[in-house]
Enzyme design. Structure first.
Site, PDB file in Angstrom:
ATOM      1  N   SER A  21      17.039  -2.430  15.339  1.00  0.00           N
ATOM      2  CA  SER A  21      17.905  -1.300  14.811  1.00  0.00           C
ATOM      3  C   SER A  21      17.219   0.078  15.830  1.00  0.00           C
ATOM      4  CB  SER A  21      17.724  -1.007  14.060  1.00  0.00           C
ATOM      5  OG  SER A  21      18.577   0.052  13.573  1.00  0.00           O
ATOM      6  N   HIS A  31      18.815  12.100  13.579  1.00  0.00           N
ATOM      7  CA  HIS A  31      19.259  11.312  12.549  1.00  0.00           C
ATOM      8  C   HIS A  31      18.131  10.477  12.062  1.00  0.00           C
ATOM      9  CE1 HIS A  31      20.954   7.988   9.941  1.00  0.00           C
ATOM     10  NE2 HIS A  31      20.691   6.933  10.868  1.00  0.00           N
ATOM     11  N   TYR A  70      20.417  -1.533   0.605  1.00  0.00           N
ATOM     12  CA  TYR A  70      19.812  -2.596   1.205  1.00  0.00           C
ATOM     13  C   TYR A  70      19.216  -3.971   0.316  1.00  0.00           C
ATOM     14  CZ  TYR A  70      19.709   0.422   5.442  1.00  0.00           C
ATOM     15  OH  TYR A  70      18.735   0.924   6.184  1.00  0.00           O
ATOM     16  N   CYS A  95      26.570   5.044  10.650  1.00  0.00           N
ATOM     17  CA  CYS A  95      25.429   7.070   9.966  1.00  0.00           C
ATOM     18  C   CYS A  95      26.421   7.841  11.416  1.00  0.00           C
ATOM     19  CB  CYS A  95      24.162   6.958  10.139  1.00  0.00           C
ATOM     20  SG  CYS A  95      23.568   5.835   9.586  1.00  0.00           S
ATOM     21  N   SER A  99      23.800   2.438  13.984  1.00  0.00           N
ATOM     22  CA  SER A  99      24.327   1.473  13.765  1.00  0.00           C
ATOM     23  C   SER A  99      25.451   1.000  14.796  1.00  0.00           C
ATOM     24  CB  SER A  99      23.540  -0.007  12.899  1.00  0.00           C
ATOM     25  OG  SER A  99      22.706   0.717  13.037  1.00  0.00           O
ATOM     26  N   ASP A 134       0.898  -1.034  -0.182  1.00  0.00           N
ATOM     27  CA  ASP A 134       0.065   0.182  -0.027  1.00  0.00           C
ATOM     28  C   ASP A 134       1.309   1.782  -0.125  1.00  0.00           C
ATOM     29  OD1 ASP A 134      -2.210   1.910   0.658  1.00  0.00           O
ATOM     30  OD2 ASP A 134      -2.466   1.233   2.738  1.00  0.00           O
ATOM     31  N   GLU A 158      30.164   5.449   5.011  1.00  0.00           N
ATOM     32  CA  GLU A 158      29.983   3.704   5.189  1.00  0.00           C
ATOM     33  C   GLU A 158      29.923   3.314   4.031  1.00  0.00           C
ATOM     34  OE1 GLU A 158      27.018   2.053   7.286  1.00  0.00           O
ATOM     35  OE2 GLU A 158      25.691   4.135   7.592  1.00  0.00           O
ATOM     36  N   ASN A 186      17.294   8.382   3.124  1.00  0.00           N
ATOM     37  CA  ASN A 186      18.659   7.579   3.437  1.00  0.00           C
ATOM     38  C   ASN A 186      19.953   8.224   2.950  1.00  0.00           C
ATOM     39  OD1 ASN A 186      19.785   6.981   5.860  1.00  0.00           O
ATOM     40  ND2 ASN A 186      18.842   5.356   6.041  1.00  0.00           N
ATOM     41  N   LYS A 237       9.606   9.115  15.806  1.00  0.00           N
ATOM     42  CA  LYS A 237       9.557   8.277  16.774  1.00  0.00           C
ATOM     43  C   LYS A 237      10.634   8.726  18.065  1.00  0.00           C
ATOM     44  CE  LYS A 237       8.108   4.081  14.663  1.00  0.00           C
ATOM     45  NZ  LYS A 237       8.451   2.707  14.649  1.00  0.00           N
ATOM     46  N   THR A 290      13.684   2.683   2.431  1.00  0.00           N
ATOM     47  CA  THR A 290      15.078   3.459   3.145  1.00  0.00           C
ATOM     48  C   THR A 290      16.067   3.626   2.460  1.00  0.00           C
ATOM     49  OG1 THR A 290      15.672   1.839   4.734  1.00  0.00           O
ATOM     50  CG2 THR A 290      13.796   2.787   4.876  1.00  0.00           C
TER      51      THR A 290
HETATM   52  N1  COA Z   1      -0.552   2.769   5.685  1.00  0.00           N
HETATM   53  C1  COA Z   1       0.219   4.089   7.004  1.00  0.00           C
HETATM   54  N2  COA Z   1       1.141   3.209   7.737  1.00  0.00           N
HETATM   55  C2  COA Z   1       1.438   1.440   7.512  1.00  0.00           C
HETATM   56  C3  COA Z   1       1.280   0.982   6.514  1.00  0.00           C
HETATM   57  C4  COA Z   1      -0.065   1.228   5.888  1.00  0.00           C
HETATM   58  N3  COA Z   1      -0.895   0.811   5.120  1.00  0.00           N
HETATM   59  N4  COA Z   1       0.907  -0.471   7.106  1.00  0.00           N
HETATM   60  C5  COA Z   1       1.800  -0.667   7.134  1.00  0.00           C
HETATM   61  N5  COA Z   1       2.376   0.915   7.693  1.00  0.00           N
HETATM   62  C6  COA Z   1       3.155   1.033   9.311  1.00  0.00           C
HETATM   63  C7  COA Z   1       3.578  -0.103  10.431  1.00  0.00           C
HETATM   64  O1  COA Z   1       2.236   0.871  11.411  1.00  0.00           O
HETATM   65  C8  COA Z   1       5.067   0.665  10.842  1.00  0.00           C
HETATM   66  O2  COA Z   1       4.555   2.003  11.901  1.00  0.00           O
HETATM   67  P1  COA Z   1       5.122   1.823  13.015  1.00  0.00           P
HETATM   68  O3  COA Z   1       6.971   1.215  12.775  1.00  0.00           O
HETATM   69  O4  COA Z   1       4.763   3.176  13.017  1.00  0.00           O
HETATM   70  O5  COA Z   1       4.318   0.999  13.905  1.00  0.00           O
HETATM   71  C9  COA Z   1       5.878   1.304   9.440  1.00  0.00           C
HETATM   72  O6  COA Z   1       4.350   1.408   8.540  1.00  0.00           O
HETATM   73  C10 COA Z   1       6.573  -0.006   9.190  1.00  0.00           C
HETATM   74  O7  COA Z   1       5.369  -0.957   8.961  1.00  0.00           O
HETATM   75  P2  COA Z   1       6.596  -2.553   9.321  1.00  0.00           P
HETATM   76  O8  COA Z   1       5.451  -3.214   8.915  1.00  0.00           O
HETATM   77  O9  COA Z   1       7.181  -2.880  10.347  1.00  0.00           O
HETATM   78  O10 COA Z   1       8.143  -2.324   8.351  1.00  0.00           O
HETATM   79  P3  COA Z   1       8.476  -3.100   7.637  1.00  0.00           P
HETATM   80  O11 COA Z   1       8.936  -4.657   7.846  1.00  0.00           O
HETATM   81  O12 COA Z   1       8.403  -3.477   5.724  1.00  0.00           O
HETATM   82  O13 COA Z   1       9.756  -3.042   8.269  1.00  0.00           O
HETATM   83  C11 COA Z   1      11.834  -1.179   8.332  1.00  0.00           C
HETATM   84  C12 COA Z   1       9.858  -1.377   7.871  1.00  0.00           C
HETATM   85  C13 COA Z   1      11.543   0.204   9.313  1.00  0.00           C
HETATM   86  C14 COA Z   1      12.255  -2.063   9.841  1.00  0.00           C
HETATM   87  C15 COA Z   1      12.339  -1.923   7.733  1.00  0.00           C
HETATM   88  O14 COA Z   1      12.687  -0.339   6.597  1.00  0.00           O
HETATM   89  C16 COA Z   1      14.365  -1.571   7.457  1.00  0.00           C
HETATM   90  O15 COA Z   1      14.307  -2.419   7.980  1.00  0.00           O
HETATM   91  N6  COA Z   1      14.822  -0.313   7.245  1.00  0.00           N
HETATM   92  C17 COA Z   1      15.883   0.154   7.645  1.00  0.00           C
HETATM   93  C18 COA Z   1      15.837   0.218   8.895  1.00  0.00           C
HETATM   94  C19 COA Z   1      17.074   1.209   9.092  1.00  0.00           C
HETATM   95  O16 COA Z   1      17.343   2.290   8.385  1.00  0.00           O
HETATM   96  N7  COA Z   1      17.905   1.026  10.193  1.00  0.00           N
HETATM   97  C20 COA Z   1      19.192   1.917  10.469  1.00  0.00           C
HETATM   98  C21 COA Z   1      18.366   2.591  11.615  1.00  0.00           C
HETATM   99  S1  COA Z   1      20.047   3.716  12.298  1.00  0.00           S
END
Ligand code: COA
Length: 393
Positions: free
Chosen positions: A204, A236, A146, A114, A310, A32, A82, A278, A245, A155
C-alpha cells in the site's frame, strides 16, 4: 471576466476525548517506542468510545462552523466515509437531520477508501461554480480499525473534518485544474462481513508513492507549474511517515532554500495528525488544518494537496490561501479539544475496541454519561441507531 473563486470557507474538526499513548502501545506489544514515534511517526491515537460513530463525530465537527443562516443555503451534504453505518441509508441523511438543515438539500454518502472527502470537495467546488449562492457541506469522517496486535494497529485513530465549500471562500480557493488516477489494486479493503480492514501495508505504501508520482507529473504537465510554485505540499497521512516519504520523493526538484521551506511546512502539517492518528477520509484535511494552524504561511501562498484512497485512487490538486484564512477555523478551540483529552491504558483501549455495537441487531442502551460531546449515540432500538443531541437529552 474575472474567474469566480470557489473553495474552503470554514473548517471544523472533532475527535473524541480519549487517546492512547504510542509509547504505552509499543511497550505492550514488545516494540521499541522509537519505531512508533520515529519509524511510523505517531505519538497518540484517538480511541473511539461506543457512543461516537461517524455520524455523531461529523455532527460534532459541523456544528462548530454552521451559522443559523447557513442552514437554508446548504444545497448538498457530501459525506466521505469508509465507516458507514448502513448499507443503504446515507450517513449524510442522518447528519442533515441532526444539524436541522433545510429539506431542499441533497444528502449523499461517498465511498472510495480515504479518497471520499476529496471526491466530495471537488464535486462541491464544481457545484458551487455552477450555483455561486449555494453552500455545500463536505465531511470526511472515519474510525480507522486494523485490529488488536496487527501491524496496522499503530496506524489507527478516528475523527471527523467538516468543511463548508462556497464562493469567495475565507480559507483557500481551489485551482480548477487537478490530476487524478484510478487503478484496481488490492492494497487495502474491508469486506462486508468485517469491522477491521485487511491491508498489505508495505504494498500500500508503494502504491501510494507511485500514485503520488503519477498525479504530480500529470498535474505539472497540465498546469505548467513546478515545485517552485508551492509554499507547501500537504499529504494524506495514514501515518505521518507516509507523507514524509512522499515529500522526500519530490524534494530534490526544489532549490536548497526552498527544500527547507517545504520541509518546515511539512513538519507543521503533521503535528496534529501525530496526536490523533489515522482519520482515513479526514486525514489530508486534518493535515491541512494543522498546516494552517502551525505553518508559517502568507495569503497568496499556493498549497499542493495529495489525496489517496487505497483500492486505489489518487488526486493531486492545489489551492491558494486567502487573506484572513485563520478566521475560517477556531484555532483555540482545536488546541483545547486536543489538550483536554484523557489518556487510556492499553487494557481500557482493548476493552473499548471490542465495544462497538454488536452485529446481531439486538437492542442496546449505551452508557452515555461519560460522553460530553454535543452529539452522541445512545444505542439501538428496533434496528435503528438512536442519535441524540445533548440539549435534547
Ligand atoms: N527506531 C526507529 N525506526 C524504526 C525502528 C526503531 N527502533 N524499528 C523500525 N523502524 C522503522 C522501519 O525502518 C520502518 O521505516 P521505513 O518505512 O522508513 O523503512 C518503519 O519503522 C516501519 O517499520 P516496519 O518494519 O515496516 O513496520 P511494520 O512491518 O510493523 O509495518 C506498516 C508498518 C506501516 C506497513 C503497518 O503499520 C501497516 O500496515 N499500516 C497500515 C498501512 C496503511 O495505513 N495503509 C493505507 C495507506 S493509505
Amino acid at each position: 471576466m474575472s474567474e469566480l473563486k470557489v473553495g474552503i470557507d470554514r473548517v471544523g474538526f472533532y475527535t473524541p476525548r480519549l487517546y492512547l499513548e504510542m509509547t504505552d502501545l509499543a511497550l505492550a506489544r514488545g516494540e521499541d517506542p522509537a519505531k512508533y514515534h520515529v519509524g511510523i511517526g505517531q505519538d497518540k491515537q484517538a480511541v473511539i468510545p461506543p457512543t461516537q460513530d461517524v455520524v455523531t463525530m461529523a455532527a460534532n465537527a459541523a456544528t462548530q462552523i454552521l451559522r443559523p443562516e447557513d442552514r437554508s443555503r446548504i444545497k448538498m451534504v457530501l459525506f466521505g466515509t469508509e465507516s458507514g453505518v448502513d448499507n443503504s441509508k446515507a450517513t449524510a441523511v442522518y447528519l442533515a437531520h441532526l444539524l436541522n438543515l433545510a429539506a431542499d438539500t441533497r444528502a449523499i454518502e461517498l465511498k472510495q477508501a480515504c479518497y471520499g472527502a476529496t471526491a466530495g470537495l471537488q464535486l462541491a467546488a464544481d457545484y458551487v461554480r455552477a450555483h455561486p449562492d449555494a453552500l455545500v457541506l463536505v465531511i470526511g469522517a472515519d474510525i480507522a480499525r486494523y485490529g488488536l496486535r496487527t501491524p496496522g494497529e499503530v496506524t489507527q485513530g478516528g475523527g471527523a473534518v467538516a468543511m463548508l465549500v462556497s464562493a469567495d471562500p475565507q480559507i483557500m480557493a481551489l485551482d480548477a485544474q487537478s490530476a487524478y488516477h484510478t487503478a484496481d489494486v488490492m492494497d487495502f479493503w474491508r469486506p462486508l462481513d468485517r469491522t477491521e480492514a485487511l491491508v498489505d501495508g508495505r504494498y500500500s505504501t508503494n502504491v501510494y508513492l507511485d500514485f503520488f508520482k503519477q498525479t504530480w507529473t500529470a498535474y505539472q504537465q497540465q498546469t505548467g507549474r513546478t515545485i517552485a510554485d508551492f509554499a507547501a505540499l500537504a499529504f494524506h497521512l495514514p501515518f505521518t511517515k507516509m507523507g514524509r516519504k512522499g515529500l522526500r520523493q519530490v524534494l530534490p526538484e526544489a532549490s536548497a532554500a526552498h527544500q527547507q521551506e517545504l520541509t518546515a511546512a511539512f513538519e507543521a502539517s503533521q503535528l496534529d495528525n501525530r496526536n490523533v492518528g489515522n482519520l482515513y477520509t479526514g486525514s489530508l484535511y486534518l493535515s491541512l488544518l494543522s498546516l494552517w494552524r502551525h505553518g508559517d504561511l502568507r495569503a497568496g501562498d499556493r498549497i499542493g494537496c495529495f489525496s489517496y484512497g487505497s483500492g486505489a485512487e489518487g488526486e493531486f490538486y492545489s489551492g491558494v490561501l486567502q487573506p484572513d484564512y485563520q478566521r475560517g477555523f477556531d484555532d483555540a478551540a482545536l488546541t483545547t479539544l486536543l489538550a483536554d483529552r484523557r489518556a487510556v491504558s492499553v487494557a481500557e483501549y482493548e476493552e473499548l475496541f471490542q465495544q462497538q455495537l454488536p452485529n446481531n441487531g439486538q437492542d442496546v442502551q449505551l452508557a452515555v454519561g461519560a460522553d460530553s460531546a454535543p452529539y452522541y449515540l445512545a444505542g439501538r432500538q428496533h434496528q435503528q441507531r438512536q442519535y441524540r443531541h445533548r440539549m435534547e437529552a
